[in-house]
Structure formats: structure tokens, C-alpha cells
Design a protein around this motif. Structure first.
Motif, mmCIF file in Angstrom:
data_model
loop_
_atom_site.group_PDB
_atom_site.id
_atom_site.type_symbol
_atom_site.label_atom_id
_atom_site.label_comp_id
_atom_site.label_asym_id
_atom_site.label_seq_id
_atom_site.Cartn_x
_atom_site.Cartn_y
_atom_site.Cartn_z
ATOM 1 N N SER A 88 0.826 -1.214 0.000
ATOM 2 C CA SER A 88 0.000 0.000 0.000
ATOM 3 C C SER A 88 0.856 1.259 0.000
ATOM 4 C CB SER A 88 -0.927 0.013 1.222
ATOM 5 O OG SER A 88 -0.191 0.229 2.425
ATOM 6 N N VAL A 89 1.998 1.187 0.679
ATOM 7 C CA VAL A 89 2.886 2.353 0.766
ATOM 8 C C VAL A 89 3.771 2.468 -0.468
ATOM 9 C CG1 VAL A 89 4.824 3.358 2.053
ATOM 10 C CG2 VAL A 89 2.870 2.387 3.284
ATOM 11 N N ILE A 90 4.400 1.360 -0.874
ATOM 12 C CA ILE A 90 5.346 1.462 -1.993
ATOM 13 C C ILE A 90 4.634 1.779 -3.301
ATOM 14 C CG2 ILE A 90 6.991 -0.065 -0.843
ATOM 15 C CD1 ILE A 90 6.278 -2.230 -2.847
ATOM 16 N N HIS A 91 3.360 1.364 -3.418
ATOM 17 C CA HIS A 91 2.600 1.701 -4.629
ATOM 18 C C HIS A 91 2.418 3.215 -4.732
ATOM 19 C CE1 HIS A 91 -0.330 1.376 -7.844
ATOM 20 N NE2 HIS A 91 -1.150 2.129 -7.137
ATOM 21 N N LYS A 92 2.070 3.838 -3.611
ATOM 22 C CA LYS A 92 1.872 5.296 -3.611
ATOM 23 C C LYS A 92 3.176 6.035 -3.908
ATOM 24 C CE LYS A 92 -1.913 5.213 -0.259
ATOM 25 N NZ LYS A 92 -2.266 5.417 1.157
ATOM 26 N N MET A 93 4.300 5.442 -3.484
ATOM 27 C CA MET A 93 5.600 6.097 -3.663
ATOM 28 C C MET A 93 6.279 5.690 -4.972
ATOM 29 S SD MET A 93 5.775 7.901 -0.905
ATOM 30 C CE MET A 93 7.487 8.373 -0.782
ATOM 31 N N HIS A 94 5.558 4.889 -5.801
ATOM 32 C CA HIS A 94 6.073 4.437 -7.100
ATOM 33 C C HIS A 94 7.340 3.586 -6.971
ATOM 34 C CE1 HIS A 94 3.066 7.073 -8.766
ATOM 35 N NE2 HIS A 94 3.592 8.108 -8.161
ATOM 36 N N TYR A 95 7.358 2.760 -5.933
ATOM 37 C CA TYR A 95 8.436 1.781 -5.761
ATOM 38 C C TYR A 95 7.942 0.408 -6.198
ATOM 39 C CZ TYR A 95 11.780 4.634 -3.096
ATOM 40 O OH TYR A 95 12.707 5.571 -2.726
ATOM 41 N N SER A 96 8.894 -0.476 -6.505
ATOM 42 C CA SER A 96 8.596 -1.874 -6.798
ATOM 43 C C SER A 96 9.116 -2.742 -5.657
ATOM 44 C CB SER A 96 9.259 -2.317 -8.108
ATOM 45 O OG SER A 96 8.803 -1.532 -9.182
ATOM 46 N N MET A 97 8.661 -3.997 -5.631
ATOM 47 C CA MET A 97 9.045 -4.893 -4.552
ATOM 48 C C MET A 97 9.578 -6.207 -5.109
ATOM 49 S SD MET A 97 6.724 -6.246 -1.336
ATOM 50 C CE MET A 97 5.409 -6.905 -2.358
ATOM 51 N N PHE A 98 10.739 -6.637 -4.593
ATOM 52 C CA PHE A 98 11.266 -7.967 -4.851
ATOM 53 C C PHE A 98 11.000 -8.819 -3.612
ATOM 54 C CE2 PHE A 98 13.938 -5.760 -7.975
ATOM 55 C CZ PHE A 98 13.903 -6.663 -9.043
ATOM 56 N N LEU A 99 10.231 -9.878 -3.775
ATOM 57 C CA LEU A 99 9.942 -10.777 -2.658
ATOM 58 C C LEU A 99 10.889 -11.966 -2.752
ATOM 59 C CD1 LEU A 99 8.037 -11.373 -0.280
ATOM 60 C CD2 LEU A 99 6.544 -12.567 -1.898
ATOM 61 N N SER A 100 11.579 -12.267 -1.662
ATOM 62 C CA SER A 100 12.585 -13.319 -1.731
ATOM 63 C C SER A 100 12.580 -14.181 -0.479
ATOM 64 C CB SER A 100 13.977 -12.705 -1.906
ATOM 65 O OG SER A 100 14.939 -13.723 -2.062
ATOM 66 N N THR A 101 12.929 -15.439 -0.661
ATOM 67 C CA THR A 101 13.089 -16.371 0.449
ATOM 68 C C THR A 101 14.077 -17.444 0.010
ATOM 69 O OG1 THR A 101 11.914 -17.778 2.020
ATOM 70 C CG2 THR A 101 11.116 -17.787 -0.258
ATOM 71 N N GLY A 102 14.132 -18.526 0.752
ATOM 72 C CA GLY A 102 15.029 -19.616 0.407
ATOM 73 C C GLY A 102 14.676 -20.850 1.204
ATOM 74 N N GLU A 103 15.213 -21.975 0.778
ATOM 75 C CA GLU A 103 14.950 -23.237 1.473
ATOM 76 C C GLU A 103 15.704 -23.321 2.794
ATOM 77 O OE1 GLU A 103 12.852 -25.737 0.740
ATOM 78 O OE2 GLU A 103 12.108 -24.563 -0.948
ATOM 79 N N SER A 104 16.743 -22.504 2.947
ATOM 80 C CA SER A 104 17.561 -22.543 4.158
ATOM 81 C C SER A 104 18.057 -21.136 4.468
ATOM 82 C CB SER A 104 18.769 -23.464 3.953
ATOM 83 O OG SER A 104 19.620 -22.927 2.943
ATOM 84 N N GLU A 105 18.599 -20.949 5.673
ATOM 85 C CA GLU A 105 19.173 -19.656 6.050
ATOM 86 C C GLU A 105 20.332 -19.297 5.112
ATOM 87 O OE1 GLU A 105 20.000 -19.010 10.223
ATOM 88 O OE2 GLU A 105 18.498 -20.507 10.769
#
Length: 339
Positions: A88-105
Motif C-alpha cells: 500500500s505504501v510502496i505503490h503510492k511512492m512508485h516503488y517496486s518490490m522484490f519478494l525473496s526467500t530460500g529453502e535454508s538460512e
């Protein structure tokens, strides 16, 4: 392809004025901005974001790190809701988002290194806080903008973080059972290296101590933030010689597993056993019985973390902040008075 010069010619302004409108420069009046933007839309002009970002040395992108494999994490409604707040915030500020995770630390750490060294992002939001976390240590040493949803293990005054008072919340929700006459109260939490679990459990223990009730290790179980974790925890608790009459669960999704297993074992909630939980996700309201739970304002946690991070990406001298989102207990149908 439509260019800035084409837009400027049709608008009757200079190309530099069009560039300033695109950058939302305050020196350009509201009427001029409105006129130029209208013509940009009519002509189908889209700014070259990559070129602008290269000049500004900014990607206008942030990385959001989930603590466990996405197929597991996204089973928990906490994560979609906190992501909704961030978006909701980054859309208003015209930012994009990279969502990341992994199988392990290790995989998560390597992915964050790639993001930072590859200049893919301007900053990072960590959706967890863990003891001795390599990612936190790396970001802090790199002096790279980041925000933690939770409480940092180290450098508390140097790292911006958005959190609840989980100690007090744990104490409050445990007291809600004590006030109903419960004395044998168990705690089911997530991994014991996560600060959210550590603080909620500490609050639970403090409430027992204040009420002169026994703080029994056999009543404390740690499991995954999944429904299956709750089911396994119940099996262990009800094999005890003296099982609890009340249970504090540190996450609603675990709570659903607890409810399901209690039903299989023919226990009635709240007549036979009372159950309280945390997070106030939508499932806690529609389950039968509905769960008494701590509303931690998940959406607000996400929104405030995004605001704080963007402030840091824009101004490298922005001081570290500790933002505490208030909690409240939502009383529903899963608690009964102990006779």
C-alpha cells in the motif's frame, strides 16, 4: 515511440519542464503538472524508468525477505497481510518490490548478498528477527538501508525496527486466562530462536510468576508456524499426567491446528479447555469456535516498515527508529471460566 520532446511540443512547454513534471518537482505548478500529465496519457508516453533511476542512482525497488520457504510461509495469513501493508505504501511512492526467500538460512543469505552487491534494490525489509542472524549482520556491516519487522538481536539502537510490545502482549493474553480461573496454562510457540516467540513466552512466564502459578517446562512447546505444528503440540500436551486447562498459542495458524486436534480428541472448546492466540488473522474470526486473540495490527506493521525504509533510502542520515504498533485483545468464543 513518443518522446519527451513530443510531449513538450504538444504541451507548449520545454522538455526540461516535462522532465520536472515526471519527477514531481515542486517548482512546477499544479496546473502545469495536470496539463502535461494529461497529454502524456493521451499520447501514451511512459517515462524510461531505468534511465531515470540510473541518473538518480536509485532502483526505486525494495527487497522483502520472508524467513522460510514461500510455500510454507504463505500458508500463514500473517505474511500476505503484512505484504499488503507494505504494498500500500510502496505503490503510492512508485516503488517496486522484490519478494525473496530460500529453502535454508544459507540460501536466504546468498540471495540478499546478490541483491545488495548487484544493486538490484535500494533497501531491504526483513519479515523476521532471529538470534545470530547472518543477514542482519551483513546488512548492518554494509551500512545498507534496511528495516526489521520485529526486534533486532543486536544493535537495537542502530537498526530501524517496527514491532509490537510482544512481552506485554504475552502477559496480557495469559492474564486473560488467569482471570477466568485457569492455573494450568500451557504455551505453544514458534521456533525458540525467533524474538517474537521469545518475547511472547517471556510475557507468559511473567504472568504466571505474578499470579504465583507454576511455570512448568513440560507445558512449553515450540513448533512451526503452521496448522500441523499445532496438532502435534496438542498430542504432546494431552499425554501429560496433568494436562493444561488453558493454552496460549503464539500464532493463530498454530491455533487452528490446536482446535482441530482438540476436536479429534473429543475436547470441547471452551467447556473443557480454553484457548487464546496471537495475530488476529481473518481465520481466527470465522473458525468454530472463534478465537480470542491479540490483534497486532499486521497491516500497520507492514505499512510502517515500508514508510521507514523509504525514508532511509531517500535520506542516508535518517536516524534509526523503534516504532511500536499498539496491540489489543479481541475477545471471542474460545475462553471459558474454570470451575
Amino acid at each position: 515511440m513518443v518522446t519527451i520532446k513530443d510531449v513538450a511540443k504538444k504541451s507548449g512547454v520545454s522538455p526540461s519542464t516535462v522532465s520536472r513534471v515526471i519527477a514531481d518537482n515542486p517548482r512546477i505548478g499544479a496546473e502545469t503538472k495536470k496539463k502535461v500529465r494529461k497529454i502524456m496519457k493521451e499520447m501514451g508516453y511512459h517515462p524510461n524508468v531505468n534511465a531515470r533511476n540510473l541518473v538518480a542512482k536509485s532502483t526505486k525497488s525494495i527487497g522483502v525477505i520472508i524467513p522460510s520457504p514461500a510455500d510454507k510461509a504463505l500458508q500463514n495469513p500473517f505474511f500476505p497481510e503484512v505484504l499488503r501493508g507494505i504494498s500500500s505504501v510502496i505503490h503510492k511512492m512508485h516503488y517496486s518490490m522484490f519478494l525473496s526467500t530460500g529453502e535454508s538460512e544459507k540460501e536466504i543469505f546468498e540471495e540478499v548478498q546478490r541483491m545488495v552487491h548487484g544493486s538490484y534494490i535500494d533497501g531491504v525489509i526483513l519479515l523476521y528477527s532471529r538470534v545470530d542472524d547472518r543477514v542482519t549482520e551483513f546488512l548492518h556491516k554494509q551500512n545498507f538501508p534496511f528495516v526489521i519487522v520485529g526486534k533486532p538481536y543486536e544493535y537495537t539502537n542502530e537498526i530501524t525496527h517496527v514491532d509490537n510490545d510482544n512481552y506485554q502482549a504475552g502477559k496480557d493474553i495469559t492474564n486473560s486466562l488467569i482471570e477466568q480461573g485457569h492455573e494450568k496454562i500451557a504455551f505453544i510457540g514458534g521456533a525458540n530462536d525467533l524474538f517474537v516467540t521469545i518475547d511472547r513466552e517471556a510475557g507468559y512466564e511473567a504472568a504466571l510468576t505474578d499470579a504465583n502459578l507454576k511455570n512448568s517446562e513440560e507445558y512449553k512447546i515450540h513448533t512451526e508456524f503452521l496448522e500441523s505444528g499445532g496438532r502435534g503440540a496438542v498430542e504432546r500436551l494431552f499425554l501429560l499426567e496433568s494436562p493444561p486447562t488453558g493454552i496460549v498459542v503464539s500464532d493463530d495458524l498454530i491455533g487452528l491446528g490446536v482446535l482441530s486436534m482438540l476436536e479429534e480428541l473429543a475436547y470441547n472448546v471452551p467447556r473443557d479447555i480454553s484457548l487464546v492466540s496471537f495475530n488476529n488473522v481473518y481465520l481466527s474470526e470465522i473458525t468454530q469456535p472463534s478465537l480470542t486473540t491479540v490483534d497486532i495490527k499486521i497491516y500497520e506493521l507492514g505499512a510502517q516498515s515500508a514508510k521507514a525504509l523509504i525514508e532511509k533510502t531517500v535520506n542516508e542520515d535518517e536516524p534509526a527508529k523503534r516504532i511500536i504498533i499498539p496491540h489489543n485483545i479481541v475477545y471471542r468464543d474460545s475462553v471459558g471460566k474454570k470451575n
